[in-house]
Design a protein around this motif. Sequence first.
Motif, PDB file in Angstrom:
ATOM      1  N   ALA A 131      -1.969   5.273  -7.420  1.00 58.44           N
ATOM      2  CA  ALA A 131      -3.319   4.849  -7.783  1.00 58.44           C
ATOM      3  C   ALA A 131      -4.163   4.641  -6.532  1.00 58.44           C
ATOM      4  O   ALA A 131      -3.647   4.292  -5.464  1.00 58.44           O
ATOM      5  N   ASP A 132      -5.460   4.825  -6.692  1.00 56.18           N
ATOM      6  CA  ASP A 132      -6.387   4.653  -5.569  1.00 56.18           C
ATOM      7  C   ASP A 132      -6.839   3.197  -5.490  1.00 56.18           C
ATOM      8  O   ASP A 132      -8.019   2.874  -5.617  1.00 56.18           O
ATOM      9  N   ASN A 133      -5.885   2.297  -5.290  1.00 52.75           N
ATOM     10  CA  ASN A 133      -6.174   0.865  -5.207  1.00 52.75           C
ATOM     11  C   ASN A 133      -5.520   0.246  -3.973  1.00 52.75           C
ATOM     12  O   ASN A 133      -4.974  -0.858  -4.014  1.00 52.75           O
ATOM     13  N   GLY A 134      -5.560   0.981  -2.868  1.00 51.93           N
ATOM     14  CA  GLY A 134      -4.952   0.496  -1.643  1.00 51.93           C
ATOM     15  C   GLY A 134      -5.597  -0.771  -1.114  1.00 51.93           C
ATOM     16  O   GLY A 134      -6.775  -1.048  -1.374  1.00 51.93           O
ATOM     17  N   GLY A 135      -4.823  -1.576  -0.380  1.00 51.62           N
ATOM     18  CA  GLY A 135      -5.318  -2.821   0.190  1.00 51.62           C
ATOM     19  C   GLY A 135      -4.211  -3.543   0.917  1.00 51.62           C
ATOM     20  O   GLY A 135      -3.073  -3.046   1.005  1.00 51.62           O
ATOM     21  N   PRO A 136      -4.492  -4.748   1.439  1.00 51.92           N
ATOM     22  CA  PRO A 136      -3.488  -5.475   2.229  1.00 51.92           C
ATOM     23  C   PRO A 136      -2.248  -5.871   1.441  1.00 51.92           C
ATOM     24  O   PRO A 136      -1.188  -6.083   2.031  1.00 51.92           O
ATOM     25  N   TYR A 137      -2.355  -5.949   0.112  1.00 49.85           N
ATOM     26  CA  TYR A 137      -1.199  -6.327  -0.704  1.00 49.85           C
ATOM     27  C   TYR A 137      -0.618  -5.151  -1.473  1.00 49.85           C
ATOM     28  O   TYR A 137       0.462  -5.269  -2.057  1.00 49.85           O
ATOM     29  N   THR A 138      -1.322  -4.033  -1.503  1.00 42.96           N
ATOM     30  CA  THR A 138      -0.881  -2.886  -2.293  1.00 42.96           C
ATOM     31  C   THR A 138      -0.577  -1.662  -1.435  1.00 42.96           C
ATOM     32  O   THR A 138      -0.246  -0.609  -1.978  1.00 42.96           O
ATOM     33  N   PHE A 139      -0.741  -1.774  -0.106  1.00 41.65           N
ATOM     34  CA  PHE A 139      -0.492  -0.672   0.822  1.00 41.65           C
ATOM     35  C   PHE A 139      -1.407   0.499   0.459  1.00 41.65           C
ATOM     36  O   PHE A 139      -2.618   0.330   0.404  1.00 41.65           O
ATOM     37  N   THR A 140      -0.877   1.674   0.181  1.00 38.74           N
ATOM     38  CA  THR A 140      -1.736   2.817  -0.152  1.00 38.74           C
ATOM     39  C   THR A 140      -2.132   2.845  -1.622  1.00 38.74           C
ATOM     40  O   THR A 140      -2.947   3.670  -2.020  1.00 38.74           O
ATOM     41  N   GLY A 141      -1.553   1.966  -2.429  1.00 39.08           N
ATOM     42  CA  GLY A 141      -1.849   1.910  -3.852  1.00 39.08           C
ATOM     43  C   GLY A 141      -0.585   1.747  -4.669  1.00 39.08           C
ATOM     44  O   GLY A 141       0.542   1.834  -4.155  1.00 39.08           O
ATOM     45  N   THR A 142      -0.758   1.506  -5.961  1.00 34.18           N
ATOM     46  CA  THR A 142       0.369   1.319  -6.861  1.00 34.18           C
ATOM     47  C   THR A 142       1.020   2.655  -7.191  1.00 34.18           C
ATOM     48  O   THR A 142       0.346   3.617  -7.562  1.00 34.18           O
ATOM     49  N   CYS A 143       2.330   2.706  -7.077  1.00 38.96           N
ATOM     50  CA  CYS A 143       3.080   3.915  -7.421  1.00 38.96           C
ATOM     51  C   CYS A 143       3.411   3.918  -8.914  1.00 38.96           C
ATOM     52  O   CYS A 143       4.118   3.022  -9.401  1.00 38.96           O
ATOM     53  N   THR A 144       2.887   4.907  -9.615  1.00 37.53           N
ATOM     54  CA  THR A 144       3.252   5.155 -11.004  1.00 37.53           C
ATOM     55  C   THR A 144       4.276   6.281 -11.011  1.00 37.53           C
ATOM     56  O   THR A 144       4.073   7.319 -10.373  1.00 37.53           O
ATOM     57  N   TYR A 145       5.383   6.072 -11.727  1.00 36.34           N
ATOM     58  CA  TYR A 145       6.449   7.066 -11.748  1.00 36.34           C
ATOM     59  C   TYR A 145       6.568   7.711 -13.129  1.00 36.34           C
ATOM     60  O   TYR A 145       6.385   7.052 -14.160  1.00 36.34           O
ATOM     61  N   VAL A 146       6.892   8.988 -13.119  1.00 35.68           N
ATOM     62  CA  VAL A 146       7.173   9.743 -14.335  1.00 35.68           C
ATOM     63  C   VAL A 146       8.633  10.168 -14.269  1.00 35.68           C
ATOM     64  O   VAL A 146       9.069  10.781 -13.286  1.00 35.68           O
ATOM     65  N   VAL A 147       9.397   9.847 -15.308  1.00 34.72           N
ATOM     66  CA  VAL A 147      10.819  10.185 -15.356  1.00 34.72           C
ATOM     67  C   VAL A 147      11.044  11.198 -16.468  1.00 34.72           C
ATOM     68  O   VAL A 147      10.621  10.993 -17.604  1.00 34.72           O
ATOM     69  N   GLY A 148      11.725  12.283 -16.130  1.00 34.91           N
ATOM     70  CA  GLY A 148      12.050  13.310 -17.105  1.00 34.91           C
ATOM     71  C   GLY A 148      11.049  14.448 -17.108  1.00 34.91           C
ATOM     72  O   GLY A 148      10.098  14.485 -16.318  1.00 34.91           O
ATOM     73  N   HIS A 149      11.272  15.370 -18.041  1.00 40.02           N
ATOM     74  CA  HIS A 149      10.395  16.533 -18.189  1.00 40.02           C
ATOM     75  C   HIS A 149      10.246  16.844 -19.680  1.00 40.02           C
ATOM     76  O   HIS A 149      11.218  16.751 -20.436  1.00 40.02           O
ATOM     77  N   GLY A 150       9.056  17.201 -20.065  1.00 41.18           N
ATOM     78  CA  GLY A 150       8.792  17.518 -21.465  1.00 41.18           C
ATOM     79  C   GLY A 150       8.471  16.277 -22.252  1.00 41.18           C
ATOM     80  O   GLY A 150       7.323  16.054 -22.661  1.00 41.18           O
ATOM     81  N   SER A 151       9.466  15.462 -22.512  1.00 41.97           N
ATOM     82  CA  SER A 151       9.293  14.148 -23.108  1.00 41.97           C
ATOM     83  C   SER A 151       9.654  13.124 -22.029  1.00 41.97           C
ATOM     84  O   SER A 151      10.814  13.049 -21.602  1.00 41.97           O
ATOM     85  N   VAL A 152       8.678  12.361 -21.562  1.00 40.04           N
ATOM     86  CA  VAL A 152       8.855  11.597 -20.331  1.00 40.04           C
ATOM     87  C   VAL A 152       8.611  10.099 -20.545  1.00 40.04           C
ATOM     88  O   VAL A 152       8.033   9.677 -21.555  1.00 40.04           O
ATOM     89  N   ALA A 153       9.046   9.332 -19.561  1.00 41.86           N
ATOM     90  CA  ALA A 153       8.732   7.908 -19.466  1.00 41.86           C
ATOM     91  C   ALA A 153       7.821   7.696 -18.267  1.00 41.86           C
ATOM     92  O   ALA A 153       8.001   8.333 -17.224  1.00 41.86           O
ATOM     93  N   VAL A 154       6.853   6.821 -18.406  1.00 35.10           N
ATOM     94  CA  VAL A 154       5.955   6.445 -17.313  1.00 35.10           C
ATOM     95  C   VAL A 154       6.251   5.003 -16.936  1.00 35.10           C
ATOM     96  O   VAL A 154       6.262   4.114 -17.802  1.00 35.10           O
ATOM     97  N   ILE A 155       6.503   4.761 -15.662  1.00 35.61           N
ATOM     98  CA  ILE A 155       6.812   3.415 -15.171  1.00 35.61           C
ATOM     99  C   ILE A 155       5.638   2.895 -14.358  1.00 35.61           C
ATOM    100  O   ILE A 155       5.172   3.551 -13.429  1.00 35.61           O
ATOM    101  N   ASP A 156       5.140   1.733 -14.719  1.00 29.75           N
ATOM    102  CA  ASP A 156       4.026   1.049 -14.059  1.00 29.75           C
ATOM    103  C   ASP A 156       2.768   1.921 -14.008  1.00 29.75           C
ATOM    104  O   ASP A 156       2.443   2.524 -12.977  1.00 29.75           O
ATOM    105  N   PRO A 157       2.028   1.986 -15.112  1.00 25.41           N
ATOM    106  CA  PRO A 157       0.807   2.807 -15.141  1.00 25.41           C
ATOM    107  C   PRO A 157      -0.299   2.289 -14.246  1.00 25.41           C
ATOM    108  O   PRO A 157      -1.301   2.979 -14.056  1.00 25.41           O
ATOM    109  N   GLY A 158      -0.131   1.095 -13.674  1.00 24.14           N
ATOM    110  CA  GLY A 158      -1.065   0.623 -12.662  1.00 24.14           C
ATOM    111  C   GLY A 158      -2.269  -0.096 -13.217  1.00 24.14           C
ATOM    112  O   GLY A 158      -2.257  -0.588 -14.351  1.00 24.14           O
ATOM    113  N   PRO A 159      -3.349  -0.160 -12.428  1.00 26.99           N
ATOM    114  CA  PRO A 159      -4.552  -0.860 -12.876  1.00 26.99           C
ATOM    115  C   PRO A 159      -5.245  -0.075 -13.987  1.00 26.99           C
ATOM    116  O   PRO A 159      -4.940   1.096 -14.224  1.00 26.99           O
ATOM    117  N   ASP A 160      -6.175  -0.727 -14.666  1.00 32.50           N
ATOM    118  CA  ASP A 160      -6.936  -0.058 -15.723  1.00 32.50           C
ATOM    119  C   ASP A 160      -8.036   0.766 -15.076  1.00 32.50           C
ATOM    120  O   ASP A 160      -9.207   0.404 -15.062  1.00 32.50           O
TER     121      ASP A 160
END
Length: 305
Positions: free
Chosen positions: A33-62
């Motif tokens: 995510a484009d929310n970099g700062g002193p506490y978030t470094f370059t931004g929040t990492c959102t992860y996608v696991v799998g292919h086709g039918s996937v899980a998303v981990i930590d979708p980040g800020p709204d």
Amino acid sequence: MSTQDDDVPLDQTMNARPDELQAVSPLIRRIVADNGGPYTFTGTCTYVVGHGSVAVIDPGPDDPRHRDALLTGLSGETIAHILVTHTHRDHAPGAATLAAATGAEIVGCASYRPASLNFGDMDAGDKAHDVAYRPDRVLQDGHRVAGVGYDLFAVATPGHAANHLAFALPQEEALFSGDHVMAWSTTVVAPPDGSMRAYMASLDKLRARADAVYWPGHGGPVLNPQRFVRGLIHHRRHRETAILQRLKAGDHRIETLVERLYAGLAPALKGAAAMSVLAHLQDMAERGLVMATGAPPLKASYVPV
């Protein structure tokens, strides 16, 4: 909040551009995510696991840009599950809007519960959390989320936040460590929701695991994680010893301890340092090592017992 201690060799390199979905392993993709700062470094990492039918981990800020970039990158695929490590505002708020756009269920950490301690004008800890977060299913330690070609298991890791979870991916011997362990920085533990005692117990728990790599909520991967976690434990015990030494030398207030222990710290990080010192002091008080007089906790005087 970073440290330069030799026992915690930090890695502050990061080659990901904001809102660009990249493959980082056979089963894992990452979008920052484009929310970099002193506490978030370059931004929040959102992860996608799998292919086709996937899980998303930590979708980040709204952030609509982040959500739309994720959906564009996953065009033609289905998001089956949205997992959330903890309810801080840089991790959880995007879950509701992503679920609304995809129909995926939200699973993971429990909703935030405000602490009952009196922190005077420091009750802003509630503002750090997404109080509107409501999961469809709360995961407890060991609970499984089954996907197509992958499994994710909840690993309870309270400390940075009371409701913090990590997620293990056994197919790659990987752990999504949220904000509990990060390669770029040590973790802020901010009472009353954060607890140093719980944080240290969670570090011991992770050290006993056999994960080969951590994928954290900010920054790049943690390689050789057992060694890194040992360094974090040593760092925290060293910090505790230094606090006790300063108390015995007559520095009884948190603001003074921060000035002594964090020489050269950027002003923007002093509040976080104060909260971490408070977390240490509260843990030490519970163990009978120090005693506090006065209130609220950030303004109290602390003396060794």
